[in-house]
Scaffold this active site. Structure first.
Site, PDB file in Angstrom:
ATOM      1  N   PHE A 163      -3.380  -0.531   7.157  1.00 49.12           N
ATOM      2  CA  PHE A 163      -3.889  -1.892   6.992  1.00 49.12           C
ATOM      3  C   PHE A 163      -4.983  -1.945   5.916  1.00 49.12           C
ATOM      4  CE2 PHE A 163      -2.144  -2.370  11.420  1.00 49.12           C
ATOM      5  CZ  PHE A 163      -1.091  -3.174  11.037  1.00 49.12           C
ATOM      6  N   ALA A 183      -3.762   1.506  12.547  1.00 53.40           N
ATOM      7  CA  ALA A 183      -5.177   1.373  12.182  1.00 53.40           C
ATOM      8  C   ALA A 183      -5.854   0.205  12.885  1.00 53.40           C
ATOM      9  CB  ALA A 183      -5.321   1.206  10.671  1.00 53.40           C
ATOM     10  N   LYS A 199       0.821  -1.211   0.000  1.00 52.42           N
ATOM     11  CA  LYS A 199       0.000   0.000   0.000  1.00 52.42           C
ATOM     12  C   LYS A 199       0.856   1.264   0.000  1.00 52.42           C
ATOM     13  CE  LYS A 199      -2.529   0.114   3.584  1.00 52.42           C
ATOM     14  NZ  LYS A 199      -1.538   0.834   4.447  1.00 52.42           N
ATOM     15  N   TRP A 216       7.185  -0.931  -7.673  1.00 52.99           N
ATOM     16  CA  TRP A 216       8.300  -1.472  -6.903  1.00 52.99           C
ATOM     17  C   TRP A 216       9.510  -1.668  -7.811  1.00 52.99           C
ATOM     18  CZ3 TRP A 216      11.862  -5.316  -6.727  1.00 52.99           C
ATOM     19  CH2 TRP A 216      12.512  -5.536  -5.503  1.00 52.99           C
ATOM     20  N   THR A 260       4.025   1.475  -0.800  1.00 52.64           N
ATOM     21  CA  THR A 260       4.790   1.459  -2.052  1.00 52.64           C
ATOM     22  C   THR A 260       3.954   2.012  -3.198  1.00 52.64           C
ATOM     23  OG1 THR A 260       6.035  -0.473  -1.297  1.00 52.64           O
ATOM     24  CG2 THR A 260       6.044  -0.028  -3.667  1.00 52.64           C
ATOM     25  N   LYS A 290       6.859  -6.225  11.139  1.00 53.53           N
ATOM     26  CA  LYS A 290       6.220  -5.502  10.049  1.00 53.53           C
ATOM     27  C   LYS A 290       7.229  -4.767   9.176  1.00 53.53           C
ATOM     28  CE  LYS A 290       2.579  -2.080   9.149  1.00 53.53           C
ATOM     29  NZ  LYS A 290       3.404  -1.035   8.532  1.00 53.53           N
ATOM     30  N   ARG A 349       2.003   8.529   6.895  1.00 54.33           N
ATOM     31  CA  ARG A 349       2.257   8.419   8.330  1.00 54.33           C
ATOM     32  C   ARG A 349       3.738   8.148   8.590  1.00 54.33           C
ATOM     33  NH1 ARG A 349      -1.038   3.515  10.051  1.00 54.33           N
ATOM     34  NH2 ARG A 349      -0.331   2.855   8.002  1.00 54.33           N
ATOM     35  N   PHE A 355       3.667  -8.778  -9.376  1.00 55.04           N
ATOM     36  CA  PHE A 355       4.807  -9.625  -9.034  1.00 55.04           C
ATOM     37  C   PHE A 355       5.216 -10.389 -10.295  1.00 55.04           C
ATOM     38  CE2 PHE A 355       3.468  -8.607  -4.853  1.00 55.04           C
ATOM     39  CZ  PHE A 355       4.489  -8.927  -3.976  1.00 55.04           C
TER      40      PHE A 355
END
Length: 556
Positions: free
Chosen positions: A301, A273, A71, A409, A73, A105, A94, A381
């Site tokens: 999240f 969150a 998210k 990415w 990224t 994480k 954030r 991916f």
């Protein structure tokens, strides 16, 4: 393949004064924290507030899985793509918590060639905002205990102290502690608790405050305890507001950094969150809207947590009206929701994809409740197949959502151009009819049930006896008109992290309820969710080091 930190450390950054020029921010409007990060002055924020507002784009996602979603990224890559298209854009994110950085994480700077930098600074101490919040929180705790020790003029019932100390680190043994042991001068013996800093009310207050006056008013309303007659005792009554505000003075100012492609990024505040309201500061978001034509922000999240709170708490309180939503998913995560083990996610499996895509379907339906146009993006991916991608595209378009593939990415802004063009097309052709999920006039119980049934898919809500008593008390004390902040595990739409896909008709359990009167919402703890996380058996901290030259390794 290079790691995220290697990519970030090889980047050539612009001085932050040059990045600020793109937003028409003069050097005198910056408070520098080294060469590549700065805070924006109050005078600048006041001046730009007269500018017209840009378009607000929220980035959210399906429920997180071990397969990854991306998210942040995607948020960063989308901002970079807007820049490549010649659009004036700002990213509003954030700040990351130290706890997850050393836990499991990881950081919150994005990934690959879609990162905000300097990533080591951001993921560690940054500009000291979280330290200031921690200090202000614990100052209030110290003043509370000192007040009791010095005669307790307010008649505080030590059995009804609700203010908790905090620490920006995962430390499970501090969840429930005993303080005041020792001699009479060491204070009253009582049970106390710690929460992680990002779950503290002061974090929420800082992120929802419009300015210093609003910050102080919110701090003064925070409930720290109840007296022997059951009346709230607040931070204002303890005369703690001025000293807390002094600690938070600089933390209230948004931070300016840049992406790998020099797109400006306002990174400020960081409530989780799953246990808090999950959005960056109102100050940063509103400032960004006055500085750029397009603002990309995110909520923590999955959309069941972050997006719901962005809409029903942040937008409600701040008067924001989002123009579009980008919903991030990955084929790997959808197959994981369909029952495929992580080790086998690289194989084409249309049957599992069809089984797991119901998670994405539920998030689409939830976002449609708010009347904001949706663009679904697949974070690509290398193992994704054409058949799998086509299946997801057709699925989304059949439900009225625009669709775009994201390769940020791997390719940075270039890999987000298709997504950026789709977002621009959506903004030009679809009008946002933003609406809230529930009205203020509903009871607290009705608000909790509305979120549980409409967003999570619950069939019923079970309120523990302690929660029922607290709800009744809060209603009588006049807090019934506040929105609710649901603390729930992030891995499932339900309160059971093991229920993947789209669980329906389950029973939600609300075990505890308390008011965050300064922030302006009531928190409902569900299931087994914790406000102080613990470390795993192999925390990320084991792999982090500094070499002889001072170069950090293994951070992400």
């Amino acid at each position: 393949m290079k790691t995220d930190i290697e990519i970030a450390q090889e980047a050539v950054l612009k001085p932050i004064t040059e990045v600020a020029k793109a937003l028409e921010i003069a050097p005198d409007d910056l408070e520098l924290y080294g060469k590549y990060k700065a805070k924006i002055s109050d005078a600048c924020l006041k001046r730009v507030s007269r500018n017209p507002s840009g378009k607000l784009i929220l980035v959210t996602a399906i429920n997180p899985t071990p397969a990854g979603e991306g998210k942040t990224t995607t948020s960063v890559g989308l901002g970079q793509a807007f820049g490549r298209l010649g659009k004036k854009a700002v990213i509003a994110l954030r700040e990351p918590s130290l706890g997850p950085c050393f836990g499991i994480k990881g950081g919150a700077a994005g990934g690959g060639y879609a990162q905000v930098v300097p990533m080591e600074d951001l993921n560690l101490h940054f500009t000291g905002d979280f330290h200031a919040i921690t200090a202000a929180n614990n100052l209030l705790a110290a003043l509370l205990d000192n007040h009791i020790q010095q005669g307790n003029e307010l008649g505080i019932d030590t059995r009804q102290i609700v203010w908790k100390r905090c620490l920006d680190m995962n430390d499970r043994v501090l969840r429930n502690i005993v303080v005041g042991l020792g001699s009479k001068t060491d204070g009253f013996v009582r049970e106390d608790h710690f929460v992680i800093t990002v779950a503290s009310e002061i974090m929420a207050v800082l992120c929802l405050a419009e300015d210093m006056r609003d910050l102080k008013e919110r701090l003064s309303r925070m409930v720290v305890a109840y007296d022997y007659d059951g009346r709230p005792v607040t931070a204002g009554m303890l005369r703690a507001v001025g000293s807390m505000a002094a600690l938070l003075k600089d933390a209230l100012k948004p931070n300016l950094i840049q992406t790998l492609e020099h797109t400006p990024a306002l990174v400020h505040g960081g409530p989780f969150a799953n246990i808090a309201h999950g959005c960056n500061s109102v100050r940063a978001t509103k400032a960004a809207l006055k500085m750029a034509d397009y603002v990309i922000t995110e909520a923590g999240f999955g959309a069941d947590l972050g997006a719901e709170k962005f809409f029903d708490i942040k937008c409600r309180i701040a008067g924001l009206r989002p123009d579009a939503v980008v919903l991030v998913a990955t084929i790997r995560a959808l197959k994981y929701n369909g029952g495929v083990p992580k080790a086998e996610l690289g194989r084409e499996n249309l049957e599992a994809l069809a089984a797991g895509i119901v998670n994405l379907e539920k998030h689409i339906e939830n976002l449609q409740l708010y009347g904001v146009p949706i663009v679904v993006t697949l974070n690509a991916f290398a193992t994704d197949t054409e058949a799998e991608t086509a299946y997801v595209k057709n699925f989304c378009e059949s439900r009225g959502c625009a669709f775009a593939l994201s390769q940020v990415w791997e390719k940075g802004g270039e890999g987000g151009i298709a997504l950026a063009e789709e977002v621009l097309r959506t903004l030009e052709t679809k009008e946002s009819h933003f609406r809230l999920l529930y009205e203020d006039s509903l009871s607290l119980r009705e608000k909790i049930e509305t979120v549980s049934k409409k967003i999570y898919g619950a069939g019923s809500v079970n309120f523990a006896p302690a929660a029922v008593r607290e709800l009744d008390k809060l209603e009588k004390l006049g807090f019934g008109g506040l929105p609710v902040c649901m603390a729930k595990n992030q891995y499932s739409l339900s309160d059971d992290p093991g229920l993947l896909g789209r669980p329906e008709g389950f029973e939600m359990t609300v075990r505890e309820v308390y008011v965050s009167a300064g922030a302006g919402f009531v928190v409902a703890l569900t299931g087994a969710v914790m406000t102080m996380p613990g470390l795993s058996k192999e925390p990320a901290a084991y792999g982090i080091d500094v070499d002889d030259s001072g170069r950090i390794t293994g951070l992400f």
